[in-house]
Every structure is written in structure tokens, then in C-alpha cells.
Enzyme design. Structure first.
Site, PDB file in Angstrom:
ATOM      1  N   ASP A 265      55.705  21.274  37.927  1.00 46.00           N
ATOM      2  CA  ASP A 265      55.963  22.146  37.730  1.00 46.00           C
ATOM      3  C   ASP A 265      57.296  22.660  38.290  1.00 46.00           C
ATOM      4  OD1 ASP A 265      56.008  24.558  35.814  1.00 46.00           O
ATOM      5  OD2 ASP A 265      54.573  26.208  36.658  1.00 46.00           O
TER       6      ASP A 265
HETATM    7  C1  BGC Z   1      55.528  27.211  33.931  1.00 51.07           C
HETATM    8  C2  BGC Z   1      55.718  26.509  33.296  1.00 51.07           C
HETATM    9  C3  BGC Z   1      56.675  25.412  32.647  1.00 51.07           C
HETATM   10  C4  BGC Z   1      57.496  25.504  32.944  1.00 51.07           C
HETATM   11  C5  BGC Z   1      58.660  25.029  31.373  1.00 51.07           C
HETATM   12  C6  BGC Z   1      57.505  27.482  34.336  1.00 51.07           C
HETATM   13  O1  BGC Z   1      58.441  27.753  34.855  1.00 51.07           O
HETATM   14  O2  BGC Z   1      55.119  27.288  34.855  1.00 51.07           O
HETATM   15  O3  BGC Z   1      54.430  27.221  32.778  1.00 51.07           O
HETATM   16  O4  BGC Z   1      55.384  25.254  31.503  1.00 51.07           O
HETATM   17  O5  BGC Z   1      58.178  26.730  34.005  1.00 51.07           O
HETATM   18  O6  BGC Z   1      58.952  25.693  31.614  1.00 51.07           O
END
Ligand code: BGC
Length: 717
Positions: A265
Site C-alpha cells: 500500500d
Molecule cells: C489506500 C489504497 C489505495 C492507495 C493508492 C492508499 O492510501 O489505502 O486503498 O489504493 O492509497 O491510492
């Protein structure tokens, strides 16, 4: 078998080039354009400039021309001509925004979930995206957590059905097909269970519970062929998910046979340091790569430290090669080596995005996703009534919900009503929009008295209340789920007019709506239904569409009951019917154990009766059947739900578990027999040795209209 051309590229690549493939950045680092950097701390990335143009993927770039430009930039610099992967958060539609995922789950209509994902894929692909960070398969039981809006609710089975349908919708049969995206299931694992509902907080679950309830939907996505998996921010068994070797190498890859790409993530590789699970950036890189994260999103620990780790013999270079191969194979599966732009096409983009067919489907799915919670014979509205319309969501166009590419373009409730020809009969009052708690705004100004005066001669009053969409989604935990004081007051005061009050709740989570339900004659949970929200709600209000949504998540009486979910384990001192007044049973003194509205609950304008419920043994399992009859004068759809309960087993079992559901569309007075096959597999569970087993014994087989209203038969298997 790796394809020879991929082997060849791999051989020719330097280690820094390989590490660049393992890195994902937002487009702003690639020196081409402004970025839409959505989330997370943009820390000092310590980038190696010469490597930036070699990165393997970018995050959240969209727009056909921009994507083509970005691809051209990378191809011009990358000596192996390795195309860039463009990934984005297309969570519930691209520009045609569908209901938030929690609402889509409430449709209990898997064809609808698949259709919305397929349209999202078409629009995303023509705008140059290759991978979407969806579906989110985190099981959620705590509405204080803002991200429940992105989930499919509290039930593992429903959650699994939604995840698999969305993967099918995005990916189709072949990623090379026009209009397809690779899907990325997230957040592996159990991100939906943060303690206290507080974002990014500790997750601590027993392994039996983790495996049986929380892992089910990720597994369903893997079985459906999902191309990528995203590692979560949280810890699992005290080890951050992104550094969790057991989770990714043992469970995901060995047990489940997942062969696709694992991505971290946003910054989660680096955050293993803040978790106290890695000593420094090099340690974070070592742990996460060993654990199985192939792509590091928005931190550069791999890029900056893996070379040295290999030199010091702390890391095997083969791990890097494995990860690079998986990334190149994904690019190949998408056909990017032959056509690096895939579907990106500025001309087609104008035709496909927001086209009429997509808007029509969005309207249908939105109407299926709203849930009618209360109706004291005031809905559907009769034509020709004078309608009072009040509340901060009455005229709002911000009905797309979080994680939408654009916001503020949805059809408002007011506009939806106008479309029904009610123009000269709508009076509005107190419609100022609700600001966001993120900006320190907690309520709307109190104009309740003026609203009372303006609306008292209307025949019916619609009140549109809720929470600001930016107070849902990531970084949006709340400790109170009450509507703001002036919104509750508005419903109360309008109720005093003596006119029928219909309240619509716009929220990204179950809120504490007991007070407003008491002051309303009808209540619709309107979630955030997307681009076509207002039209879909008007369809429901006027009865052009008969409500069929069912709750995918329980609505608590009070925040103090949380977590409250239907499929909880049995206790040693259950509060059985008739025991509510006893002292030493598992209960609250000041409120019921049950939620205000349970899982599976939702009303229709039709009435359905159930009869001839039977369970008979067949083979090594059984078949349950029931006759469902529409006893009303209106065609409607009923969602027939099958629950089971293992009466005694070697470990405590949930009091009920959903094992199947069927939607039956019935004409007035039509009836239909619904059958469910019950197999030993459906009755199996993880025993204390963590083996999936079937134990012979007594089971209760339940069929009903929601988790609380069921008919029960006993079965010995
Ligand atoms: C979130 C994800 C997301 C990623 C990219 C993160 O902060 O937890 O769900 O896909 O950002 O934007």
C-alpha cells in the site's frame, strides 16, 4: 514457464533497472505533468533521478492523452522498451460513478456488481488505465471506520460473492481484450478490523477467525483470477502485513497458489519502520521483499537499498528477478509489449466515458442499492402532491461518495424530482450543504423554524440528511455516529407539522439513526449512489422502481453496541428470547443486543409470504426449499436468504451464517419455489488445529427475508 522474450529482457537488465521496475511513483516524479496524488504522506523519497524514467508503474494517472504522453516519455528513456503500467483507484466507477461499494453490496445483485465493474473498466481503459486498485475485500464490522464505504459489509459469503463478481467484471476472460482492466484485491489482510474503528490502528485477530471470516473474500478474488494483491497497512499477528512472510508467501502463494503481482500500500514498506518492525530503510526493504511484496508503492527502500543488501548477502538476487518476472508477465498479459497504449484513445474516450448506456446502468444499479428501512404507508408518493424538500443533501450534487475521480456532478435529489415533472409543486427550505469535519465543520446552521413555516402546508416532506462524503473513506474514523444536532432537530421539527416525513440518509456507513427513524414515517438509506443518485432516488420515491436493497451491514442502536453483527459466535450465557430481564446473561442493561436494523434487512413496496419450507437429505448433503409468494398488487423482487447454524461443534460457531441467497422477481400474486443445495463443504469450518473440517451433527437450516426473520428446520448430517 517464463516466455523467452521476458527471460531475454531480464538478462539484459541491470540491477538498478530491475529495482526501478519494482517501484511505483505518482506521475509528478516523471517530470511530465501535474499529478493527482490522492493519499498518504509524500515523504522525502530520496529518488535516484536516472532511475525515475525506468520505474515500472505509476499511480493515479488518468486521461487518454496524458497516459499516452507518459507512456511515450518512459518508452523514450527505457532502453529495453519496457512499457509502463498505469494503475489507479477506480473504486466504484470511473467518470460514470456507481454507488459506493457498500451500497452496491446492498443490492445483493451480483450481476449488477459485475456490470458496474465492467463499465468502470471500459471507461478506465479507454482513459489509459491498466490496473485498478479494486475490489476491496476487507470484512467490516465497525462503522466507526471510514473505509466501510469501500467494503461489502459484515458477511464473509456476501463479501466473497461481491469480490469475485467485481474481478470478473473488471478482467473479463482475457486482460488483452478491449475495455478490460487488471484488478487488484486489497488490503491483504484484515485491514477492516482496526481496534476501536480508528484508521491505521492495530488489528489483532485469532488465526481461526482470520482464516474463516476475514480471508474468505480475498481468497474468492484469487480464485476468480485476480491479477494483483495489495498488502495492507496494518499488522497481522503483530507483523505488519507488508512484511508478513507467512501471510504472503505461505498463505497467499503456497496455500492459495496465487501467481500474480503483490503491491504494497502507499508507503507501507517504509511504514514498517514506524510500526517498530524494521530498524531502518534497508531493513524495511529486506523484510518486505523477503515477505513477498513485488512492487513498492511510493517509497524507495528497494531502489535505494536492495543492491547493498545483495552485496552483503542479506538478500538473494533471485528474489528480485522473481518479482521483475511477475511484473513483466503482467505487462505481457495486458498486451502492453505489443501495444503499450492498450485502449488509451482520446477520441473514443469522449464517446465511451459517461455515455448514455453507462448512465442508464448507473441509474438502475443506484436504485437497487438504496435500502428502504421504514415505510408507514407513505411511499411510493402519489403524483400531484405538494412536496416539501429540506436538508443539506436536498439540492447537493456531491452524491458520488469518496474515491470518485470527480465530485459535485451527480444528479441531485431536487433535480431527480424535477425530472418527474414535480417542478411547480416543490418547496425547499434549509438546504445549505453540510461542510466537512475534515475542515472542522460539524453542523449546518439552524434554520429549522423557517423550514417549519415554509413546509407546513406541504402534503409530504422529504428530508435529506447525512454526513459529508469527505468524512467517509480513508482517514475518516468517527467516535460518534449520530447525525449532527441540527439535522436531527430538522427531522424532529418537521415531524411536528403532522405531515408525513420521509427521511433520506446520505452516508458512507451505518449511522445511529434511531432518533430520526422515530420522527419519520419512512426512511430510505440513500448512501452515496453516484452520478445518477437523484434520478434513482426519484424512481424509488415515485414507485417507478420498487425498492429491493438489503443491508450488507447492521445499523446499531447506539455506537456503544459496536461491533454489532449478525454472525457473532455463541456465548456461554446467551440472552435468549424471554431472558432479557435476567441479570447474568450476555446483554446490555440499557439497550438491546440486536442492532436497530440487521444484516439482510430491507423493505419493498410489495409484500412476500414464505411457506412450505422443507429440508430433505440428498446424497451426502441436503436440499432446502421454500415457496415465496408475492401477496401484493405490485411486481417486486425478494432476496431469499439461506442461513445455517452448527448447533454444537469442537469450536464455538456463529449463531447464524449466510450460505446462499437468491433474488426472485415476482409479478403480483406470483409464487416461486426456491431451492438451495446444502453440502458438507458449506457446513465446514476451521477447527482448533486450523484445518478446514466437516463435523457430523445437528444443524439448523434457516431461510428468511433477513438475518432476524427466518424459518428454521433441524437437520442431522
Ligand atoms: C489506500 C489504497 C489505495 C492507495 C493508492 C492508499 O492510501 O489505502 O486503498 O489504493 O492509497 O491510492
Amino acid at each position: 514457464m517464463t516466455k523467452p522474450f521476458i527471460e531475454k529482457i531480464l538478462k539484459e537488465m541491470t540491477l538498478p533497472e530491475k529495482l526501478a521496475q519494482l517501484t511505483q511513483l505518482t506521475p509528478m516524479y516523471l517530470g511530465t505533468d501535474d499529478s493527482i496524488d490522492l493519499t498518504g504522506p509524500l515523504n522525502e523519497l530520496r529518488l535516484q533521478p536516472e532511475m525515475v524514467c525506468n520505474v515500472g508503474s505509476v499511480l493515479n494517472n488518468a486521461g487518454a492523452q496524458k497516459s499516452i504522453d507518459l507512456q511515450n516519455y518512459v518508452l523514450a528513456h527505457n532502453r529495453h522498451k519496457i512499457p509502463l503500467l498505469l494503475m489507479a483507484d477506480i473504486i466504484h466507477g470511473f467518470k460514470t460513478v456507481f454507488p459506493i461499494p457498500l451500497a452496491q453490496a446492498c443490492s445483493f445483485d451480483m450481476d449488477a456488481c459485475e456490470a458496474s465493474a465492467a463499465i468502470a473498466a471500459k471507461e478506465g481503459a479507454v482513459s489509459g488505465v491498466h490496473v485498478t486498485f479494486s475490489p476491496m475485500a476487507d470484512l467490516v464490522r465497525d462503522p466507526r471506520w471510514g473505509r466501510v464505504m469501500e467494503a461489502a459489509g459484515e458477511d464473509p459469503y456476501l463479501n466473497a460473492c461481491v469480490a469475485a463478481s467485481m474481478v470478473k467484471g473488471y478482467q473479463g476472460k482475457d486482460l488483452r481484450e478491449k475495455g478490460r482492466l487488471a484488478a487488484c484485491v486489497k488490503h491483504f489482510a484484515a485491514y477492516g478490523a482496526p481496534e476501536g474503528g480508528r484508521e491505521y490502528n492495530t488489528v489483532d485477530l485469532s488465526e481461526g477467525v482470520l482464516r474463516e471470516f476475514y480471508l474468505t473474500a480475498y481468497k474468492a478474488a484469487v480464485d476468480a483470477g485476480v491479477a494483483l494483491v495489495m498488502a495492507a497497512f496494518n499488522t497481522v499477528e503483530r507483523v505488519p502485513a507488508s512484511a508478513n512472510r507467512r501471510l504472503m508467501r505461505d498463505v497467499l502463494r503456497k496455500e492459495w497458489g496465487f501467481q500474480g503481482v503483490v503491491i504494497s500500500d502507499f508507503n507501507s514498506v517504509d511504514e514498517t519502520i514506524a510500526h517498530g518492525a524494521a530498524a531502518n530503510h534497508a531493513d524495511a526493504a529486506e523484510k518486505c521483499l523477503k515477505a513477498g511484496v513485488d512492487i513498492e508503492m511510493m517509497s524507495t527502500d528497494y531502489m535505494n537499498h536492495v543492491e547493498q543488501l545483495i552485496e552483503e548477502k542479506k538478500l538473494d538476487a533471485a528474489l528480485v528477478d522473481e518479482a521483475v518476472i511477475r511484473i513483466l508477465e503482467l505487462k505481457d498479459a495486458l498486451g502492453l509489449f505489443e501495444n503499450p497504449y492498450k485502449d488509451a484513445d482520446p477520441v473514443a474516450e469522449r464517446e465511451v466515458v459517461l455515455c448514455d448506456a453507462h448512465l442508464r446502468t448507473a441509474r438502475e444499479i443506484a436504485a437497487k442499492s438504496a435500502v428502504l428501512l421504514k415505510n408507514q404507508a407513505v411511499l411510493p408518493l402519489k403524483k400531484g402532491l405538494k412536496i416539501g424538500l429540506a436538508g443539506p443533501f436536498a439540492c447537493s450534487h456531491h452524491l458520488e461518495g469518496g474515491w470518485s475521480i470527480e465530485s459535485g456532478k451527480a444528479v441531485s435529489l431536487y433535480d431527480g424530482l424535477l425530472q418527474k415533472g414535480a417542478a411547480d409543486r416543490i418547496v425547499t427550505a434549509m438546504t445549505e450543504e453540510l461542510g466537512s469535519m475534515q475542515d472542522g465543520i460539524f453542523d449546518v446552521p439552524d434554520q429549522t423554524q423557517a423550514a417549519y413555516e415554509a413546509l407546513q402546508d406541504c402534503d409530504v416532506i422529504l428530508v435529506a440528511v447525512g454526513e459529508n462524503p469527505s468524512d467517509t473513506g480513508e482517514g475518516s474514523s468517527k467516535s460518534s455516529l449520530r447525525l449532527s444536532a441540527n439535522q436531527e432537530k430538522l427531522v424532529r421539527v418537521l415531524h411536528q407539522t403532522g405531515k408525513p416525513v420521509i427521511t433520506l440518509v446520505f452516508s458512507g456507513r451505518p449511522m445511529e439513526i434511531k432518533p430520526i427513524c422515530d420522527d419519520s414515517d419512512a426512511v430510505i438509506q440513500a448512501w452515496f449512489l453516484g452520478t445518477q443518485a437523484g434520478n434513482a432516488l426519484a424512481d424509488l420515491l415515485f414507485g417507478d422502481v420498487n425498492p429491493s436493497g438489503r443491508l450488507a451491514m447492521s445499523f446499531p442502536y447506539t455506537v456503544g453496541q459496536i461491533p454489532v453483527y449478525y454472525n457473532h459466535l455463541q456465548t456461554g450465557r446467551p440472552c435468549l428470547p424471554g431472558k432479557e430481564q435476567e441479570r447474568y446473561v450476555s446483554r446490555y442493561l440499557d439497550c438491546p443486543n440486536d442492532p436497530l436494523f440487521c444484516f439482510g434487512y430491507g423493505l419493498s413496496y410489495s409484500a412476500f409470504s414464505y411457506h412450505d419450507f422443507q429440508v430433505r437429505k440428498e446424497g451426502d448433503g441436503a436440499v432446502a426449499s421454500v415457496v415465496v409468494e408475492n401477496t401484493s398488487e405490485r411486481a417486486g423482487t425478494e432476496t431469499v436468504q439461506l442461513y445455517i447454524h452448527d448447533v454444537h461443534a469442537s469450536v464455538a460457531r456463529p449463531v447464524k451464517e449466510l450460505k446462499g441467497f437468491r433474488q426472485v422477481a415476482l409479478e403480483p400474486h406470483e409464487k416461486q419455489t426456491v431451492h438451495f443445495a446444502i453440502t458438507p463443504e458449506m457446513l465446514s469450518f476451521y477447527n482448533s488445529d486450523l484445518h478446514m473440517t466437516f463435523e457430523h451433527g445437528d444443524f439448523e437450516i434457516m431461510i428468511g427475508r433477513n438475518a432476524n426473520e427466518v424459518w428454521t428446520e433441524r437437520l442431522y448430517l
